[in-house]
Design a protein around this motif. Structure first.
Motif, PDB file in Angstrom:
ATOM      1  N   LEU A 361       0.829  -1.203   0.000  1.00 41.60           N
ATOM      2  CA  LEU A 361       0.000   0.000   0.000  1.00 41.60           C
ATOM      3  C   LEU A 361       0.867   1.258   0.000  1.00 41.60           C
ATOM      4  O   LEU A 361       0.642   2.186  -0.802  1.00 41.60           O
ATOM      5  N   ILE A 362       1.863   1.311   0.877  1.00 42.34           N
ATOM      6  CA  ILE A 362       2.726   2.487   0.945  1.00 42.34           C
ATOM      7  C   ILE A 362       3.514   2.654  -0.346  1.00 42.34           C
ATOM      8  O   ILE A 362       3.752   3.778  -0.804  1.00 42.34           O
ATOM      9  N   ASP A 363       3.920   1.546  -0.951  1.00 34.88           N
ATOM     10  CA  ASP A 363       4.617   1.606  -2.238  1.00 34.88           C
ATOM     11  C   ASP A 363       3.762   2.301  -3.287  1.00 34.88           C
ATOM     12  O   ASP A 363       4.237   3.177  -4.020  1.00 34.88           O
ATOM     13  N   GLU A 364       2.478   1.920  -3.360  1.00 37.34           N
ATOM     14  CA  GLU A 364       1.586   2.540  -4.342  1.00 37.34           C
ATOM     15  C   GLU A 364       1.424   4.034  -4.086  1.00 37.34           C
ATOM     16  O   GLU A 364       1.308   4.833  -5.023  1.00 37.34           O
ATOM     17  N   LEU A 365       1.408   4.432  -2.818  1.00 43.73           N
ATOM     18  CA  LEU A 365       1.266   5.843  -2.483  1.00 43.73           C
ATOM     19  C   LEU A 365       2.572   6.606  -2.739  1.00 43.73           C
ATOM     20  O   LEU A 365       2.552   7.733  -3.253  1.00 43.73           O
ATOM     21  N   ALA A 366       3.694   5.992  -2.399  1.00 40.49           N
ATOM     22  CA  ALA A 366       4.981   6.679  -2.517  1.00 40.49           C
ATOM     23  C   ALA A 366       5.390   6.895  -3.966  1.00 40.49           C
ATOM     24  O   ALA A 366       5.945   7.941  -4.322  1.00 40.49           O
ATOM     25  N   PHE A 367       5.107   5.909  -4.821  1.00 39.79           N
ATOM     26  CA  PHE A 367       5.557   5.979  -6.208  1.00 39.79           C
ATOM     27  C   PHE A 367       4.377   6.035  -7.177  1.00 39.79           C
ATOM     28  O   PHE A 367       4.429   5.469  -8.263  1.00 39.79           O
ATOM     29  N   SER A 368       3.336   6.748  -6.758  1.00 40.02           N
ATOM     30  CA  SER A 368       2.142   6.852  -7.614  1.00 40.02           C
ATOM     31  C   SER A 368       2.451   7.543  -8.940  1.00 40.02           C
ATOM     32  O   SER A 368       1.787   7.298  -9.948  1.00 40.02           O
TER      33      SER A 368
END
Length: 463
Positions: A361-368
Motif C-alpha cells: 500500500l505504501i509503495d503505491e502511495l509513494a511511487f504513484s
C-alpha cells in the motif's frame, strides 16, 4: 532502600490475554494462508499468458463519477477493502490501549520501543542504501511495516509450537506497526485537502461516536453511515483507510453490567474473518501481480530503491526489533523469561521483516507518479518478505524442540477442566482434583496388581 523489582520479558500471559491472543491469531493464521494463496495466484496470472486478462480486470473502472468514486478494481481494493483491514487494526489498537499489553506504560515500554526501532531502522537502511546509489528517497516508509497475517501463515507452515508469549509479542509489534503506518499515511501521503469534505467526514464520525455512546446497535444504521464516512474521507484527500481506523478507535472495549462481551469484541468477531479472509487477500490478488522475469529479479538487487527495500525488510527489521528489545530490557531492568533465549527474540525480529500488505500500500502511495518503479518496488517487497520468512523459519526450526516442550506445558490440562494446569498451581481446588485423579489411578493399579498376582499363583500350580 529496596532494590527495584525487575519485570519479566516474554513471561507467561494472563489466562484472558492468552485466550484472546490464541483466538485472534487463529483467525489471522487462516487469513494469512488465504493471503499467501492469493499472492501466489497473482504472481501466476502476471507471469503467464493470462497477464493481459489480469491487467484488464485490474484496470477496469466503475463507480459514480459525480462522487469522484469512479475507480479501477485495483483502487477499489486499495482504498475500499483495505479500509476494513484498518478498521480491525483500529479495534486492535484500542483494545491494546484499554485492556491489552499497552494499557500499562511500564509493560508497554518493551514492545513499543521494539516496534518503533523496528520501523526506524528499516527506514534508515533504505535511506542510506538509496541515497548512496543516487535513488529516490520517497520509498523510505515501504520497509517499515510488518504483515501479521503473512507472518502467521509462515508459522502455520513451519510449525505451530511457538509459545504464546512470543506470538503475543509479534501481535503487539504488528499493532504498533499498524499505528505507525496509519500516522505515516496520514502525515506524509496527504497532499491536497478538500476542507469541506474533511469537515463533513469528521461530523459523520462524531455522529458515529454519538450513536455508539447512546448504545445503538443496529447494523442497518452503522453500515450506511460507515460508507458515507469513507466516501467523504476519500473525497477529502486524506487516504480513505484512515476512516476505518477512526471508526475502530471509537468502539468501546470495556464490558458493562449485563454484557458478556464489549461492543468492540462483538464487532471484531464479525468483521475480522471478512478482513482476513476476503478484504486483504483480494487486495493482494490485485496488488501482488508483478512480472518476475530473471532480469526483473536481478534489477531488484542493483537498483538502489529496490535494494533498500529488501535490505530494510531483511536486515533493518531484524536489527531494529532485536536491538530495541535488548536495549529496552536493559533500560527497564526486565529479565527475559528463563524458558526462552535472546535467540528466540531475534527469530521473531526476523519474522517481523515480512512486510507485505501495508508495504504494498505504501509503495503505491509513494511511487504513484512512477508506475514502473512502483512495480519494481513491489517485486522487492515480495523478495524481501520471502527472504525474511525463510531466514526466520530456519531460526525458529533450530529451537523447535524447545518450543514444543513449552507448548506442551502451556496446553497440559490433566484435570480436564478446560483451563491449562499452569494457571491453577495456586488453586487448592486444582490440587484436590489432581489428588482424586491420582488416587483413582492408584486404586486401579492396585486392582490390576492383585489380578496379576492371582494369575501368577494360578500358573505356578500343579499341572
Amino acid at each position: 532502600m529496596a532494590a527495584p523489582t525487575s519485570r519479566k520479558f516474554l513471561g507467561r500471559l494472563s489466562l484472558p490475554e492468552r485466550t484472546f491472543v490464541i483466538d485472534a491469531l487463529r483467525t489471522e493464521t487462516v487469513g494469512g494462508v488465504i493471503l499467501l494463496v492469493a499472492a501466489i495466484v497473482a504472481l501466476i496470472l502476471a507471469n503467464t499468458p493470462l497477464s493481459g486478462v489480469y491487467g484488464d480486470i485490474r484496470d477496469f473502472s466503475f463507480g459514480p463519477e459525480a462522487l469522484h468514486l469512479r475507480l479501477s478494481v485495483a483502487s477499489w481494493a486499495t482504498d475500499g477493502l483495505l479500509t476494513i483491514f484498518f478498521f480491525v487494526a483500529g479495534i486492535e489498537l484500542k483494545r491494546e490501549l484499554v485492556a491489552g499489553e499497552l494499557r500499562d506504560p511500564k509493560a508497554a515500554a518493551l514492545p513499543v520501543i521494539a516496534a518503533v526501532c523496528g520501523m526506524a531502522v528499516p527506514a534508515l537502511v533504505y535511506v542510506i542504501v538509496s541515497a548512496s546509489g543516487g535513488g529516490s528517497l520517497k520509498g523510505w516508509a515501504v520497509p517499515t511495516a510488518t504483515d501479521i497475517a503473512f507472518a502467521l501463515a509462515v508459522l502455520a507452515v513451519i510449525g505451530t509450537a511457538l509459545p504464546a508469549a512470543l506470538r503475543a509479542f509479534l501481535l503487539t509489534l504488528a499493532v504498533v506497526d499498524d499505528l505507525g503506518a496509519i500516522l505515516i499515511i496520514a502525515i506524509f501521503f496527504t497532499q491536497h485537502i478538500n476542507v469541506i469534505a474533511l469537515i463533513l467526514s469528521v461530523a459523520a464520525l462524531a455522529l458515529f461516536w454519538l450513536l455508539h455512546r447512546k448504545g445503538v446497535r443496529t447494523a442497518w444504521i452503522y453500515v450506511p453511515l460507515a460508507v458515507v464516512i469513507w466516501a467523504l474521507m476519500h473525497a477529502s484527500g486524506v487516504h480513505a483507510t484512515i476512516a476505518g481506523v477512526a471508526m475502530g478507535l471509537m468502539l468501546r472495549c470495556t464490558v458493562r453490567e449485563g454484557e458478556e462481551r464489549s461492543p468492540a469484541e462483538r464487532v471484531e468477531h464479525r468483521v475480522r474473518p471478512v478482513s482476513a479472509g476476503v478484504a486483504v487477500p483480494l487486495f493482494a490478488l490485485f496488488a501482488a501481480g508483478v512480472p518476475l522475469s530473471g532480469g526483473a529479479v536481478a534489477d531488484v538487487f542493483t537498483r538502489p530503491e529496490t535494494l533498500g527495500v529488501v535490505l530494510g525488510l531483511v536486515v533493518g527489521k531484524a536489527v531494529g526489533v532485536f536491538g530495541g528489545s535488548w536495549c529496552a530490557a536493559r533500560f527497564t531492568r526486565a529479565e527475559l523469561n528463563e524458558d526462552l533465549a535472546w535467540a528466540d527474540v531475534f527469530a521473531v525480529a526476523a519474522l517481523a521483516g515480512i512486510g507485505f500488505t501495508v508495504s504494498l500500500l505504501i509503495d503505491e502511495l509513494a511511487f504513484s507518479g512512477d508506475p514502473t518503479l512502483a512495480e519494481e518496488v513491489k517485486a522487492a517487497v515480495l523478495i524481501g518478505s520471502l527472504t525474511a520468512a525463510l531466514f526466520a523459519g530456519i531460526l525458529l526450526k533450530l529451537r523447535n524442540t524447545t518450543y514444543q516442550r513449552l507448548c506442551q506445558e502451556e496446553e497440559r490440562d490433566e484435570d480436564m477442566d478446560g483451563i491449562p494446569d499452569v494457571y491453577e498451581l495456586d488453586s487448592p481446588a486444582y490440587h484436590l482434583r489432581m489428588a482424586a485423579i491420582h488416587e483413582a489411578k492408584a486404586a486401579e493399579h492396585r486392582r490390576l496388581a492383585e489380578v496379576a498376582a492371582a494369575n501368577d499363583s494360578g500358573d505356578d500350580g500343579p499341572a
